[in-house]
Design a protein around this motif. Structure first.
Motif, PDB file in Angstrom:
ATOM      1  N   LEU A   1       0.835  -1.206   0.000  1.00  0.00           N
ATOM      2  CA  LEU A   1       0.000   0.000   0.000  1.00  0.00           C
ATOM      3  C   LEU A   1       0.868   1.254   0.000  1.00  0.00           C
ATOM      4  O   LEU A   1       1.957   1.274   0.584  1.00  0.00           O
TER       5      LEU A   1
ATOM      6  N   ASP B   1      -2.578   5.203   1.617  1.00  0.00           N
ATOM      7  CA  ASP B   1      -3.471   4.064   1.865  1.00  0.00           C
ATOM      8  C   ASP B   1      -3.131   3.362   3.182  1.00  0.00           C
ATOM      9  O   ASP B   1      -4.013   2.811   3.839  1.00  0.00           O
ATOM     10  N   ASN B   2      -1.839   3.360   3.558  1.00  0.00           N
ATOM     11  CA  ASN B   2      -1.490   2.833   4.875  1.00  0.00           C
ATOM     12  C   ASN B   2      -2.119   3.683   5.973  1.00  0.00           C
ATOM     13  O   ASN B   2      -2.679   3.166   6.936  1.00  0.00           O
TER      14      ASN B   2
ATOM     15  N   ARG C   1      -0.887   7.330  10.818  1.00  0.00           N
ATOM     16  CA  ARG C   1      -1.923   6.282  10.882  1.00  0.00           C
ATOM     17  C   ARG C   1      -2.533   6.226  12.293  1.00  0.00           C
ATOM     18  O   ARG C   1      -3.741   6.081  12.464  1.00  0.00           O
TER      19      ARG C   1
ATOM     20  N   PHE D   1      -5.887   3.175   6.279  1.00  0.00           N
ATOM     21  CA  PHE D   1      -6.319   1.776   6.256  1.00  0.00           C
ATOM     22  C   PHE D   1      -7.521   1.509   7.174  1.00  0.00           C
ATOM     23  O   PHE D   1      -8.456   0.808   6.798  1.00  0.00           O
TER      24      PHE D   1
END
Ligand SMILES: Nc1ncnc2c1ncn2[C@@H]1O[C@H](COP(=O)(O)OP(=O)(O)OP(=O)(O)O)[C@@H](O)[C@H]1O
Length: 258
Positions: A93, A97-98, A149, A101
């Motif tokens: 990814l 996108d990480n 994240r 997620f």
């Protein structure tokens, strides 16, 4: 009400191979206030990661109570973001996108995911690299992705387990400064595990010094030196001497006991 309340936490691991139990945490009591930046400092094996994992809900205490936001912790939850020593990204990814997620798991559409993740790409200084894969970025950049994240779900508490330990000295200093800036901007509560006295003093407004196994709290020291902190200032060095003397007293106690 404190953001995190640890009440009489005991953790015993059973060492099946050697047929014995290992007392790892012994009666930990600690209140962490909202917006605190707490550094858990102690020698290898004193149970820092175990304590963090109990707050995260990855590990259950053998006895005692862990409350986050007044609620008993029973499992991991989106109120707690976790950053590990290795960022554990998905290699297939891209950065964006990480970061997004968890939103994908919640069924949020791609355009909305990317829109929300861009705020955090900016916050951690990765604009221009959002479509790079982990293998195309440095260790520090990947760790920034890990931090973004953890922040995306807007957790009230961020739990960090030696997140900069694998970085070179220069990158580590930059990341420490950036983390303080993020903490000041978002006013979240951070619990940061380290075995570096300097790192604890650069980052924390409370330094919790733990004893060697079994892990107990030796002392929780408030440290309100203004930021950015000058690591060559007399105030910094006074605090460093105090923390080092706590650690030395502990080593002497153990040497005398053995
Ligand atoms: N799942 C497990 N099963 C058995 N023993 C464990 C487990 N996890 C940790 N331990 C033991 O508990 C003790 C504390 O480990 P922990 O990783 O919490 O320490 P730490 O202070 O974070 O150490 P370090 O700074 O080296 O990462 C160690 O003796 C370790 O071997």
């Amino acid at each position: 009400m404190a953001a995190i309340e640890l009440r009489n936490i005991v953790k015993v691991f059973s060492d099946k191979r050697r047929g014995r139990d290992l007392l790892t945490l012994d009666n930990i009591n600690l209140d962490i206030e909202t917006n605190d930046f707490v550094c858990l400092l102690g020698p290898s094996g004193c149970g820092k990661s175990t304590l963090l994992n109990i707050i995260a809900g990855f590990e259950q205490a053998t006895s005692g109570r862990t409350l986050v936001g007044g609620k008993q912790v029973e499992q991991p939850g989106s109120d707690r973001g976790v950053v590990f020593q290795q960022p554990t990204l998905m290699p297939w990814l891209t950065a964006i996108d990480n970061i997004a997620f968890h939103l994908k798991l919640k069924g949020v559409a791609k355009a909305e995911r990317h829109h929300r993740a861009m705020e955090f790409i900016d916050l951690v200084g990765l604009r221009g690299f959002e479509h790079h894969h982990p293998s195309e970025m440095s260790g520090g950049m990947n760790q920034r992705v890990g931090i973004a994240r953890a922040l995306l779900m807007n957790p009230s508490v961020i739990l960090m387990d030696e997140p900069f330990a694998a970085l070179d000295a220069q990158t580590k200093l930059e990341m420490q400064e950036e983390l303080v800036a993020i903490w000041q901007k978002r006013r979240c509560t951070i619990v940061f595990v380290t075995h570096s006295v300097d790192e604890a003093l650069v980052l924390g407004n409370k330094i919790v010094v733990m004893t060697k196994r079994p892990g107990r709290i030796r002392e929780a020291v408030n440290f309100d030196l203004p930021r950015p902190r000058d690591i060559t200032s007399p105030e910094f060095n006074d605090a460093k001497r105090r923390i080092l003397s706590l650690i030395r007293e502990e080593s002497t106690r153990l040497a005398q006991a053995s």
